[in-house]
Structure formats: C-alpha cells, structure tokens
Motif scaffolding. Sequence first.
Motif, PDB file in Angstrom:
ATOM      1  N   TYR A  49       0.881  -1.054   0.179  1.00  0.00           N
ATOM      2  CA  TYR A  49       0.110  -0.021  -0.034  1.00  0.00           C
ATOM      3  C   TYR A  49       0.728   1.465  -0.034  1.00  0.00           C
ATOM      4  O   TYR A  49       1.902   1.164   0.620  1.00  0.00           O
ATOM      5  CB  TYR A  49      -1.056  -0.041   1.260  1.00  0.00           C
ATOM      6  CG  TYR A  49      -2.059  -1.150   1.250  1.00  0.00           C
ATOM      7  CD1 TYR A  49      -3.172  -1.054   0.389  1.00  0.00           C
ATOM      8  CD2 TYR A  49      -1.536  -2.258   2.117  1.00  0.00           C
ATOM      9  CE1 TYR A  49      -3.963  -2.192   0.337  1.00  0.00           C
ATOM     10  CE2 TYR A  49      -2.466  -3.281   1.922  1.00  0.00           C
ATOM     11  CZ  TYR A  49      -3.539  -3.141   1.168  1.00  0.00           C
ATOM     12  OH  TYR A  49      -4.515  -4.473   1.144  1.00  0.00           O
ATOM     13  N   THR A  50       0.415   2.157  -0.635  1.00  0.00           N
ATOM     14  CA  THR A  50       1.310   3.556  -1.047  1.00  0.00           C
ATOM     15  C   THR A  50       0.262   4.767  -0.675  1.00  0.00           C
ATOM     16  O   THR A  50      -0.825   4.921  -0.974  1.00  0.00           O
ATOM     17  CB  THR A  50       2.101   3.462  -2.128  1.00  0.00           C
ATOM     18  OG1 THR A  50       0.712   3.412  -3.337  1.00  0.00           O
ATOM     19  CG2 THR A  50       2.822   2.473  -2.351  1.00  0.00           C
ATOM     20  N   HIS A  51       0.930   5.881  -0.267  1.00  0.00           N
ATOM     21  CA  HIS A  51       0.362   7.030  -0.351  1.00  0.00           C
ATOM     22  C   HIS A  51       0.600   7.395  -1.854  1.00  0.00           C
ATOM     23  O   HIS A  51       1.051   6.950  -2.672  1.00  0.00           O
ATOM     24  CB  HIS A  51       1.462   8.348   0.214  1.00  0.00           C
ATOM     25  CG  HIS A  51       1.768   7.856   1.718  1.00  0.00           C
ATOM     26  ND1 HIS A  51       0.948   7.652   2.708  1.00  0.00           N
ATOM     27  CD2 HIS A  51       2.891   7.565   2.078  1.00  0.00           C
ATOM     28  CE1 HIS A  51       1.751   7.342   3.971  1.00  0.00           C
ATOM     29  NE2 HIS A  51       2.811   7.390   3.536  1.00  0.00           N
ATOM     30  N   THR A  52      -0.756   8.626  -2.124  1.00  0.00           N
ATOM     31  CA  THR A  52      -0.676   9.175  -3.354  1.00  0.00           C
ATOM     32  C   THR A  52      -0.327  10.588  -3.215  1.00  0.00           C
ATOM     33  O   THR A  52      -1.213  11.357  -2.459  1.00  0.00           O
ATOM     34  CB  THR A  52      -2.114   9.077  -3.942  1.00  0.00           C
ATOM     35  OG1 THR A  52      -2.348   7.602  -4.096  1.00  0.00           O
ATOM     36  CG2 THR A  52      -2.253   9.855  -5.075  1.00  0.00           C
ATOM     37  N   ILE A  53       0.910  10.968  -3.785  1.00  0.00           N
ATOM     38  CA  ILE A  53       1.374  12.488  -3.754  1.00  0.00           C
ATOM     39  C   ILE A  53       1.562  12.916  -5.205  1.00  0.00           C
ATOM     40  O   ILE A  53       2.560  12.196  -5.904  1.00  0.00           O
ATOM     41  CB  ILE A  53       2.574  12.513  -2.836  1.00  0.00           C
ATOM     42  CG1 ILE A  53       2.339  12.024  -1.385  1.00  0.00           C
ATOM     43  CG2 ILE A  53       3.102  14.018  -2.927  1.00  0.00           C
ATOM     44  CD1 ILE A  53       3.547  11.936  -0.641  1.00  0.00           C
ATOM     45  N   GLY A  54       1.036  13.920  -5.548  1.00  0.00           N
ATOM     46  CA  GLY A  54       1.165  14.632  -6.813  1.00  0.00           C
ATOM     47  C   GLY A  54       0.975  13.499  -8.014  1.00  0.00           C
ATOM     48  O   GLY A  54       1.431  13.639  -8.998  1.00  0.00           O
ATOM     49  N   GLY A  55      -0.261  12.517  -7.903  1.00  0.00           N
ATOM     50  CA  GLY A  55      -0.548  11.851  -8.882  1.00  0.00           C
ATOM     51  C   GLY A  55       0.338  10.358  -8.771  1.00  0.00           C
ATOM     52  O   GLY A  55       0.281   9.443  -9.853  1.00  0.00           O
ATOM     53  N   LYS A  56       1.397  10.163  -7.827  1.00  0.00           N
ATOM     54  CA  LYS A  56       2.008   9.258  -7.863  1.00  0.00           C
ATOM     55  C   LYS A  56       2.095   8.447  -6.574  1.00  0.00           C
ATOM     56  O   LYS A  56       1.863   8.771  -5.604  1.00  0.00           O
ATOM     57  CB  LYS A  56       3.602   9.522  -8.321  1.00  0.00           C
ATOM     58  CG  LYS A  56       3.957  10.440  -9.412  1.00  0.00           C
ATOM     59  CD  LYS A  56       5.240  10.959  -9.556  1.00  0.00           C
ATOM     60  CE  LYS A  56       5.685  11.568 -10.649  1.00  0.00           C
ATOM     61  NZ  LYS A  56       7.242  11.861 -11.062  1.00  0.00           N
ATOM     62  N   ALA A  57       2.556   6.891  -6.622  1.00  0.00           N
ATOM     63  CA  ALA A  57       2.791   6.201  -5.575  1.00  0.00           C
ATOM     64  C   ALA A  57       4.022   6.413  -4.737  1.00  0.00           C
ATOM     65  O   ALA A  57       5.211   6.588  -5.258  1.00  0.00           O
ATOM     66  CB  ALA A  57       2.574   4.792  -5.964  1.00  0.00           C
ATOM     67  N   VAL A  58       3.822   6.498  -3.574  1.00  0.00           N
ATOM     68  CA  VAL A  58       4.769   6.914  -2.826  1.00  0.00           C
ATOM     69  C   VAL A  58       5.020   6.004  -1.481  1.00  0.00           C
ATOM     70  O   VAL A  58       4.044   6.044  -0.703  1.00  0.00           O
ATOM     71  CB  VAL A  58       4.940   8.500  -2.213  1.00  0.00           C
ATOM     72  CG1 VAL A  58       6.030   8.814  -1.188  1.00  0.00           C
ATOM     73  CG2 VAL A  58       4.850   9.461  -3.468  1.00  0.00           C
ATOM     74  N   GLU A  59       6.327   5.340  -1.240  1.00  0.00           N
ATOM     75  CA  GLU A  59       6.104   4.663   0.050  1.00  0.00           C
ATOM     76  C   GLU A  59       6.822   5.480   1.231  1.00  0.00           C
ATOM     77  O   GLU A  59       7.349   6.855   0.963  1.00  0.00           O
ATOM     78  CB  GLU A  59       7.347   3.567  -0.354  1.00  0.00           C
ATOM     79  CG  GLU A  59       6.736   2.424  -1.472  1.00  0.00           C
ATOM     80  CD  GLU A  59       7.610   1.449  -1.788  1.00  0.00           C
ATOM     81  OE1 GLU A  59       8.880   1.670  -1.346  1.00  0.00           O
ATOM     82  OE2 GLU A  59       7.262   0.580  -2.492  1.00  0.00           O
TER      83      GLU A  59
END
Length: 496
Positions: free
Chosen positions: A19-29
């Motif tokens: 599972y990842t965050h969504t920041i600026g339209g991208k998956a972020v760990e």
Amino acid sequence: MNMPLSPSAPEAAGLLDGYTHTIGGKAVESERAFPVIDPATGQPFALCPDASRAQLDAAVAAAARAQAMWRHTPLAARRDALRAFAAALRQNRDDLAVLLTREQGKPLHRAQDELDRAANAIDILTGIDIGPEVLRDDASGRVELHYRPLGVVGAITPWNVPIVLATPKIAQALYCGNTIIVKPSPYTPLTTLELGRLARDVLPAGVLNVLAGGNELGQWITEHPGIAKISFTGSVATGKRVLAGASSTIKRVTLELGGNDAAIVLDDVQPREIAPRLFWAAFHNSGQICMAIKRLYVHEAVHDELCDALAQLAREVKVGNGLEEGVELGPVQNRMQFDSVQRVLADTRGRAEARILAGGHALDREGYFIAPTIVAGLGEGTPLVDEETFGPVLPILSFNDVDDAVERANRSRYGLGGSVWTQDLDRGAQIAQRLEVGTAWVNHHLGTDMLLPFGGAKESGLGREYSGMGLKGYMEPTVLKLPAAVRSIGRPTPRP
C-alpha cells in the motif's frame, strides 16, 4: 486515538503490504509502516505506510501546484473528472468491499453498500449549482454573491464509515475548484489509500493526495500554513484539538463531531411494529454511527412492550466476522473503543437500578465483539445515558410527560440528531422542532442525503456538509456591487 506501533521485521512477516500514499499523482512509499488490525480477530493483517512531515510538505506543494490549474478548469470538466472517479469506484467495488470489511469489521454487504453510497454521493454533489447568487437588483444597483475556491483542503476522516465520509469531502472540495489532502484514520487507512490509487488514472496529478499516519500527521495538517481549510469528522475531543490547531492560521473549518442522539417514542405507537426500525437506527454498524440512536425515551404506556421487542431483536441478531455468511453485526472496530464500551458496561452492571434485558457482556471469542445490549432502568447522570458510548448498547428511559422528555433529551452537550415516533405527524413535527439538534426526524432516524445540509448543534460540530450550503463551505464568498447601469458582470445595460 493512539497510533499503532511500527512492527519489527518478524512481526511484519506474512502481513499484506504494497500500500502506498498518493502524492502528486504518484505512488509514494514511506520508511516507516504500522500494522492494521482486523477487528474480527484482533490480529494484524496488513502494513500501512506512515507519512513523514517531509511527505506532507510534498503533498501540500503538489496540491498547490495542481490547484493553480484546477481552479480554472471549467466546472463541467471538473464534474466529468469526478464522475469518472465515481465510475472507477464502482468498477472496483467488490474488491474494495472485502478490504473494507477486513479493516473496519462491518458485514461484507454493508461494506458494499458503503462503497455504492460513496460513488452515488459524488454524482449527486457534482450536480448541485454553485453559481453566483443575486442578492439585490433594483434602482440602487445590483449586488451579486460570488464564490471562489479556497485553495488546498485538508480532510481528516474517522474509522467507522471511512469511505462514505471521505468521498463527499473529496467531491465537495474538488468540485468547488480546490485540491485536497486526505488523511484516513490509522485504524482504517487501507481502503482510502486505494481511493488514491484509483484517482491516479482519472484525476489530474496533485488534485487528490492521500496520506496515512497517526495523530502527529493530523496535527501537522491542521497547523500547516499551506492548507486553507480543514474538514474533520470524528470525536468531540479530537475536534477541539483540530479547531485549536487550525486557529494559528485562521483556517476555515468544518467539524462533524459526535452525538448522543435521543429518540422520543409517544404513547400512540405500535411497539412491535416500530421496534425493528428503532433497533437498526441504534445498532447499525454495531452502534458506531455518530447519528445513531443512543438514548431512547419511551412513554410509560408502551415502555415495557417496546423493551421486550427490542431485547428479542438483540438476542436474535447474528453477530460475527463480517466475511461470514449471514452476519448482520460485526465487532467494535478497535481495541481502544472495545475497552471503552466495556468500561461503560461494567459501570452499568454495577448499578442496582439497571436492568440488562439483553447482552451486557463481551462475546467469548477472538476479536472485539460485544453482544448487542438493551438496558432499562437508568436515568440521566450515568455514563451510558450522558455520554456517547459508540458501541452496540442502547439505554431505554421511561417518561409520562412529553415536555419532560424533550427537556431531558435536550439536556446534553451534544446536538447532532433526534427523532420523534408517533402516529400523529403534526404532533410529531411540533415536538421534533423543539429538539436542539442539527437534524430532526419524525418516524425515522439515521442516514444522510447529499442534497440536504448535515451537521450538529452545540458540541456536535461547526458548519454543514453536503447540499449547496455544504459546498459553499469549501469556497470563500465575495460580494460584488454593481451600479444601476450594470445588470450583470461585463454587461452594461444601455440607457434609454
């Protein structure tokens, strides 16, 4: 709310991850993660990324960049994008519902219903007119009230109905030209993170950002100078902290807080006919609904029969793991809330006047299960009656004078909702209007309509969500005064 601790490597073995965050339209760990507990077992089943302060700053910056474009996107295009998001939600509904049941505990069919309602809410809210209003148009001139987006919105959502509370905030903020950062509860973060994943394919980058974390992340959001508004749903205690944190930058704030809703049952009802509706208005989602019935005032003429009918329903309802067939009520969502309900039950059992007609105890099984509980004999001045238990426990109080019942119902620091039950609709309406609440019903209780404003009186909240009124809470009003020769913006009326 206590933040779950980050697990060690051995403890993390076998848990779902990715599972990842969504920041600026991208998956972020994230470097850190915390376990998510299945309340039906009391055991962790997945890992959730824990956002850092730097990641919040990155999300705010991405949202601000996107908002510069998004605010000038035509309203119809914003509507189309949001409805595409709703369509993606529907397409992934069944998989998301299983995840929602695992992290929240509710029966699978209830999770499916929550996702359906969330998608429908987006469609309804994006159909509401948010154009300018004409306040005056006469010989003295024309006055128009215009609305402009605020900027970046921070949304903080709770664990009881996480998706149906997150998506209207997303829809309202984005439809009005803002961008948004959503922080779900650390008890139920995963399905909301999946909303962010779906949005990457249908919304412009940075318009919707989703970050998971605990209390610290919530405080950073409320205090962040780059965030213009906070929309918070949760407890009164946390709401007060949110309000204090937002005050440093005079953020616009909408607070949808707790409730201790009273229902007043008059002497002309048929007790066994209305008992199922009252039961589910109190016990839906195992009593974990802010506007559920939490105090039931019943006229003495029908008190005993209604008590019997409700106790029978409580004994018959099927409680269990939400993924099991035929389950109607799931567990209390988290250990902290389970312990809180247990303390209230222990206090109730220790009172000589209390008559526990059904339940009154935890179930002897793994997970956070409490038997649906009906209690008679208590009055005001007890924790079960005065405070929001937020669990499957309902006190039933007797009255013989309607004025007394209304006064007792209003004797509360809460004021979210209330209802009156009677065969005389005119009388019911007159009594309901005396309740000091945000929403008053007659012969109904529970539920929201996206076309109607929702919020609380007293300590149950500030502002309103939903409807045109709620949408305008996501915008700044500007009064535009025009001379008499001008009938609308840029269109002077020729003089004869």
